[in-house]
Design an enzyme around this catalytic site. Structure first.
Site, mmCIF file in Angstrom:
data_model
loop_
_atom_site.group_PDB
_atom_site.id
_atom_site.type_symbol
_atom_site.label_atom_id
_atom_site.label_comp_id
_atom_site.label_asym_id
_atom_site.label_seq_id
_atom_site.Cartn_x
_atom_site.Cartn_y
_atom_site.Cartn_z
ATOM 1 N N ARG A 104 2.899 -11.454 5.352
ATOM 2 C CA ARG A 104 4.517 -11.167 5.614
ATOM 3 C C ARG A 104 5.141 -10.290 6.786
ATOM 4 O O ARG A 104 6.337 -10.368 7.387
ATOM 5 C CB ARG A 104 5.044 -10.360 4.883
ATOM 6 C CG ARG A 104 5.236 -10.883 3.280
ATOM 7 C CD ARG A 104 5.636 -10.175 2.173
ATOM 8 N NE ARG A 104 6.755 -9.765 2.185
ATOM 9 C CZ ARG A 104 7.734 -9.358 0.774
ATOM 10 N NH1 ARG A 104 7.351 -8.777 -0.404
ATOM 11 N NH2 ARG A 104 9.373 -9.365 1.242
ATOM 12 N N ARG A 122 19.057 17.795 -4.054
ATOM 13 C CA ARG A 122 19.327 17.278 -3.404
ATOM 14 C C ARG A 122 20.344 16.022 -4.511
ATOM 15 O O ARG A 122 21.033 16.902 -5.465
ATOM 16 C CB ARG A 122 18.426 15.686 -3.306
ATOM 17 C CG ARG A 122 18.329 16.274 -1.422
ATOM 18 C CD ARG A 122 18.742 16.085 -0.445
ATOM 19 N NE ARG A 122 18.631 15.891 0.549
ATOM 20 C CZ ARG A 122 18.494 14.359 0.713
ATOM 21 N NH1 ARG A 122 18.566 12.911 -0.332
ATOM 22 N NH2 ARG A 122 18.213 13.751 2.433
ATOM 23 N N HIS A 169 -4.225 -15.058 8.530
ATOM 24 C CA HIS A 169 -2.780 -14.007 8.971
ATOM 25 C C HIS A 169 -3.049 -12.857 9.528
ATOM 26 O O HIS A 169 -2.873 -11.255 9.972
ATOM 27 C CB HIS A 169 -1.807 -13.805 7.509
ATOM 28 C CG HIS A 169 -1.670 -14.658 6.951
ATOM 29 N ND1 HIS A 169 -0.288 -14.994 7.046
ATOM 30 C CD2 HIS A 169 -1.142 -15.165 5.884
ATOM 31 C CE1 HIS A 169 -0.309 -16.338 6.150
ATOM 32 N NE2 HIS A 169 -1.045 -16.174 5.611
ATOM 33 N N PRO A 177 0.983 -1.514 0.038
ATOM 34 C CA PRO A 177 0.118 -0.412 0.301
ATOM 35 C C PRO A 177 0.627 1.583 0.122
ATOM 36 O O PRO A 177 1.591 1.345 0.776
ATOM 37 C CB PRO A 177 -0.807 -0.044 1.648
ATOM 38 C CG PRO A 177 -1.162 -1.302 1.620
ATOM 39 C CD PRO A 177 0.457 -2.047 1.217
ATOM 40 N N GLU A 178 0.691 1.657 -1.170
ATOM 41 C CA GLU A 178 1.202 3.589 -0.944
ATOM 42 C C GLU A 178 0.230 4.638 -1.212
ATOM 43 O O GLU A 178 -1.186 4.052 -0.798
ATOM 44 C CB GLU A 178 1.806 3.468 -2.314
ATOM 45 C CG GLU A 178 2.742 3.176 -2.624
ATOM 46 C CD GLU A 178 3.810 2.023 -4.759
ATOM 47 O OE1 GLU A 178 3.601 3.650 -4.914
ATOM 48 O OE2 GLU A 178 3.998 1.799 -4.956
#
Length: 274
Positions: free
Chosen positions: A112, A155, A93, A2-3
DNA sequence: CAGGTAGCCTGTTAGC
DNA sequence: TGCTAACAGGCTACCT
């Protein structure tokens, strides 16, 4: 997984279901997902609190609880936060369950086991964000084009790893970094120092457009992602390059190439992007 | 400081 | 078909 668009979709689907609802109790099946405070304290502090608001910063989903508490949830790669009837069988899970006052459950499932939760006081959020090095949200109106150009442009290094750096701009992951760079016609390995002001402006516009469109399409489900109702997104069919090695570029028809950038898979049209 | 890698986990898929 | 290795959307720690 998920972004920003996926976390935003989880937020909007959960909001009508859990806003104003009280958490009667919590059951934790995998303690390591709770990063702070300790598991016992976490359970005790959450109990009997109402959910008074939902917010998002980058990929963090923030649940505001009464008495000024705040729960920051990160789904990492495969985490899911799903509102569910209590009689529905649980996913194998399922690591944590909130028992809600309407009789339903809010379940945290994560194949995970990378997802995290941090419970804190509302006033500690800024400190939390600065400790995590969390920059402005990619869709924050306050992140203007000029501010973006300044944060990224000052940067050094390749552009793609910088787009993935949450301390510069929060919310972009590998899928959308690939899509944004394609939309901006910029190669992922371009040194930032070589980008013109015009290219940085194009990158900003591409970022806002791609993320906004993905939110409108309820996120991308390549494998595991589901929203707060357990439904997949539908932006995956609109991906131009991500996961499309060997397929034709939607713009020029050349085969999409795959390469590694900073250890992550990049999908590139080498004709359109340079 | 930039860039690379391993590690955290489980599950799926590509390739032999 | 069956096995193994590589890989998967994130992030951190540690190394060079």
């Amino acid at each position: 997984m998920p972004e920003l668009p996926e976390v935003q979709t989880v937020l909007t689907t959960l909001k009508p279901r859990i806003l104003g609802v009280r958490i009667e109790g919590v059951e934790v099946f995998l303690e390591k997902i709770i990063k702070s405070p300790g598991p016992k304290e976490f359970v005790a502090l959450i109990k009997e609190r109402s959910i008074t608001g939902l917010a998002r910063r980058g990929k963090y989903l923030l649940l505001e609880l009464d008495a000024s508490y705040l729960l920051a949830i990160h789904l990492r790669m495969t985490g899911q936060l799903v509102y569910s009837r209590s009689d529905k069988p649980r996913d194998r899970h399922t690591h944590l369950v909130f028992y809600l006052s309407d009789g339903a459950e809010l379940r945290f499932q994560d194949m995970r086991q990378f997802g995290t939760m941090n419970l804190m006081l509302l006033g500690q959020l800024d400190l939390f964000c600065s400790q995590k090095g969390l920059g402005p949200d990619a869709l924050d109106p306050a992140l203007t084009r000029e501010l973006f150009k300044q944060r990224i442009g000052d940067r050094r290094g390749q552009i793609k790893p910088l787009l993935l750096d949450q301390s510069l701009v929060a919310g972009i992951g590998n899928i959308y970094a690939n899509e944004i760079l394609w939309r901006a016609r910029i190669h992922p390995e371009r040194p930032v120092s070589s980008l013109t002001p015009g290219e940085l402006a194009k990158l900003y516009q591409a970022m806002r457009q791609v993320l906004t469109e993905a939110v409108e399409h309820r996120g991308t489900t390549l494998r595991d992602y589901v929203d707060g109702d357990g439904n997949p997104g539908d932006f995956q069919s609109l991906l131009a390059v991500h996961g499309r090695e060997g397929e034709p570029c939607p713009q020029c028809g050349q085969k999409i190439a795959r390469m590694k950038t900073g250890g992550r898979s990049s999908f590139v049209c080498t004709r359109c992007q340079e």
